[in-house]
Design a protein around this motif. Structure first.
Motif, PDB file in Angstrom:
ATOM      1  N   SER A   1       0.829  -1.201   0.000  1.00  0.00           N
ATOM      2  CA  SER A   1       0.000   0.000   0.000  1.00  0.00           C
ATOM      3  C   SER A   1       0.868   1.258   0.000  1.00  0.00           C
ATOM      4  O   SER A   1       0.363   2.355   0.163  1.00  0.00           O
ATOM      5  CB  SER A   1      -0.936   0.006   1.213  1.00  0.00           C
ATOM      6  OG  SER A   1      -0.197  -0.014   2.411  1.00  0.00           O
TER       7      SER A   1
ATOM      8  N   THR B   1      -2.521  -1.023  -3.887  1.00  0.00           N
ATOM      9  CA  THR B   1      -3.570  -0.012  -3.785  1.00  0.00           C
ATOM     10  C   THR B   1      -3.586   0.769  -5.094  1.00  0.00           C
ATOM     11  O   THR B   1      -2.605   0.749  -5.861  1.00  0.00           O
ATOM     12  CB  THR B   1      -3.307   0.947  -2.616  1.00  0.00           C
ATOM     13  OG1 THR B   1      -2.017   1.538  -2.788  1.00  0.00           O
ATOM     14  CG2 THR B   1      -3.360   0.197  -1.285  1.00  0.00           C
ATOM     15  N   ARG B   2      -4.671   1.458  -5.385  1.00  0.00           N
ATOM     16  CA  ARG B   2      -4.785   2.129  -6.684  1.00  0.00           C
ATOM     17  C   ARG B   2      -3.688   3.174  -6.905  1.00  0.00           C
ATOM     18  O   ARG B   2      -3.100   3.228  -8.000  1.00  0.00           O
ATOM     19  CB  ARG B   2      -6.173   2.761  -6.838  1.00  0.00           C
ATOM     20  CG  ARG B   2      -6.409   3.367  -8.228  1.00  0.00           C
ATOM     21  CD  ARG B   2      -7.856   3.678  -8.476  1.00  0.00           C
ATOM     22  NE  ARG B   2      -8.662   2.460  -8.555  1.00  0.00           N
ATOM     23  CZ  ARG B   2      -8.759   1.695  -9.636  1.00  0.00           C
ATOM     24  NH1 ARG B   2      -8.084   2.000 -10.734  1.00  0.00           N
ATOM     25  NH2 ARG B   2      -9.520   0.625  -9.617  1.00  0.00           N
TER      26      ARG B   2
ATOM     27  N   ASN C   1      -9.609  -2.458  -3.350  1.00  0.00           N
ATOM     28  CA  ASN C   1     -10.689  -1.499  -3.154  1.00  0.00           C
ATOM     29  C   ASN C   1     -10.211  -0.340  -2.283  1.00  0.00           C
ATOM     30  O   ASN C   1      -9.647  -0.539  -1.210  1.00  0.00           O
ATOM     31  CB  ASN C   1     -11.870  -2.225  -2.479  1.00  0.00           C
ATOM     32  CG  ASN C   1     -13.105  -1.371  -2.368  1.00  0.00           C
ATOM     33  OD1 ASN C   1     -13.044  -0.169  -2.173  1.00  0.00           O
ATOM     34  ND2 ASN C   1     -14.256  -2.006  -2.486  1.00  0.00           N
ATOM     35  N   GLU C   2     -10.455   0.884  -2.740  1.00  0.00           N
ATOM     36  CA  GLU C   2      -9.955   2.066  -2.029  1.00  0.00           C
ATOM     37  C   GLU C   2     -10.645   2.296  -0.689  1.00  0.00           C
ATOM     38  O   GLU C   2     -10.145   3.057   0.144  1.00  0.00           O
ATOM     39  CB  GLU C   2     -10.104   3.298  -2.912  1.00  0.00           C
ATOM     40  CG  GLU C   2      -9.216   3.280  -4.140  1.00  0.00           C
ATOM     41  CD  GLU C   2      -9.340   4.549  -4.956  1.00  0.00           C
ATOM     42  OE1 GLU C   2      -8.720   5.563  -4.560  1.00  0.00           O
ATOM     43  OE2 GLU C   2     -10.052   4.537  -5.968  1.00  0.00           O
TER      44      GLU C   2
END
Length: 260
Positions: free
Chosen positions: A147, A172-173, A202-203
């Motif tokens: 992350s 993470t995005r 998923n955020e």
């Protein structure tokens, strides 16, 4: 009696370690002595107490847990293991945000076993521990979650993909987008590999710093309770720790979408 039994187990390291050993099966006094490093007379004194409390019994030359002893030790062993984990590095665990760990895994935190807290010096803050890098060169299976962005990781990711290691990577995005936009070659190597699978988390999910599980190592990092990443990492080489780490990884995988 409740207090007496608790005292019997916890007020002597020799008694506690003898009971834990006997969970694996019967043992002679010599085998117990070899396992817990004590003199015969000192061990026999503790064995006598365990016999009197009905936690163990003697059959021929071997000692084994009674049914009562098995019931008690199967419940107490996870507590002992959890205490060993926390007490061994209490300041570290006190400062971690463990809210990202699901309850069923917190209940098994003792499975991490013999852990090392890796704290890099200023010259190596942004580099993975050498133990992880060595493991990545040898492993055939990897599960990794990040992350935060580690500058050396894209090359490590793509090398695994090119070697066709069985590799599952969750990002993470924001981390994924940086990998895609700034390290396009490495990103494409992962996506195009037959054995690599890249996922975006998923955020809305609160995440740990990192999880990495290889064939012989578990690495974990958590943000501290102030929400900062201080580069401290947990390392363990035990199989029970790697299984714990895989369960932790797959817990997050359910909240991901695969990049295709």
């Amino acid at each position: 009696m409740k207090t007496e039994l608790i005292s019997t187990v916890f007020l002597s390291e020799k008694r506690k370690n003898t009971l834990i050993m006997l969970l694996s099966g019967p043992a002679t006094i010599d085998e117990i002595k070899q396992s817990i490093n004590g003199t015969t007379s000192a061990i026999m004194a503790q064995v006598k107490i365990l016999l009197e409390q009905g936690l163990i019994e003697q059959v021929d030359d071997e000692y084994r847990l009674t049914h009562v002893g098995q019931i008690i030790m199967k419940k107490i062993k996870p507590l002992i293991e959890a205490l060993n984990i926390v007490e061994g590095n209490k300041e570290f665990w006190d400062s971690r945000d463990l809210g990202t760990v699901p309850d069923y895994l917190l209940d098994k935190i003792g499975d991490l076993g013999d852990v090392t807290i890796h704290e890099p010096d200023l010259n190596h803050l942004f580099e993975p521990p050498k133990e992880l890098l060595t493991s990545l060169k040898q492993t055939k299976n990897v599960c990794t979650f990040y992350s935060y962005f580690c500058p050396t990781c894209p090359c490590n990711y793509s090398e695994l993909a090119k070697k066709e290691v069985n590799y599952n990577l969750i990002l993470t995005r924001p981390v994924y987008e940086r990998l895609r936009d700034e390290y396009t070659e490495q990103h494409n190597a992962i996506v195009e590999s037959q054995n690599s699978h890249l996922f975006i988390c998923n955020e809305d999910i609160i995440t740990p710093g990192a999880i990495s599980v290889t064939d012989n190592l578990l690495l974990l990092s958590f943000f501290n309770k102030k929400g900062f990443f201080d580069h401290k990492k947990v390392l363990s080489f035990e199989e029970s720790a790697r299984q714990w780490g895989r369960e932790y990884f797959y817990y997050y995988k359910q909240f991901c979408e695969e990049v295709t």
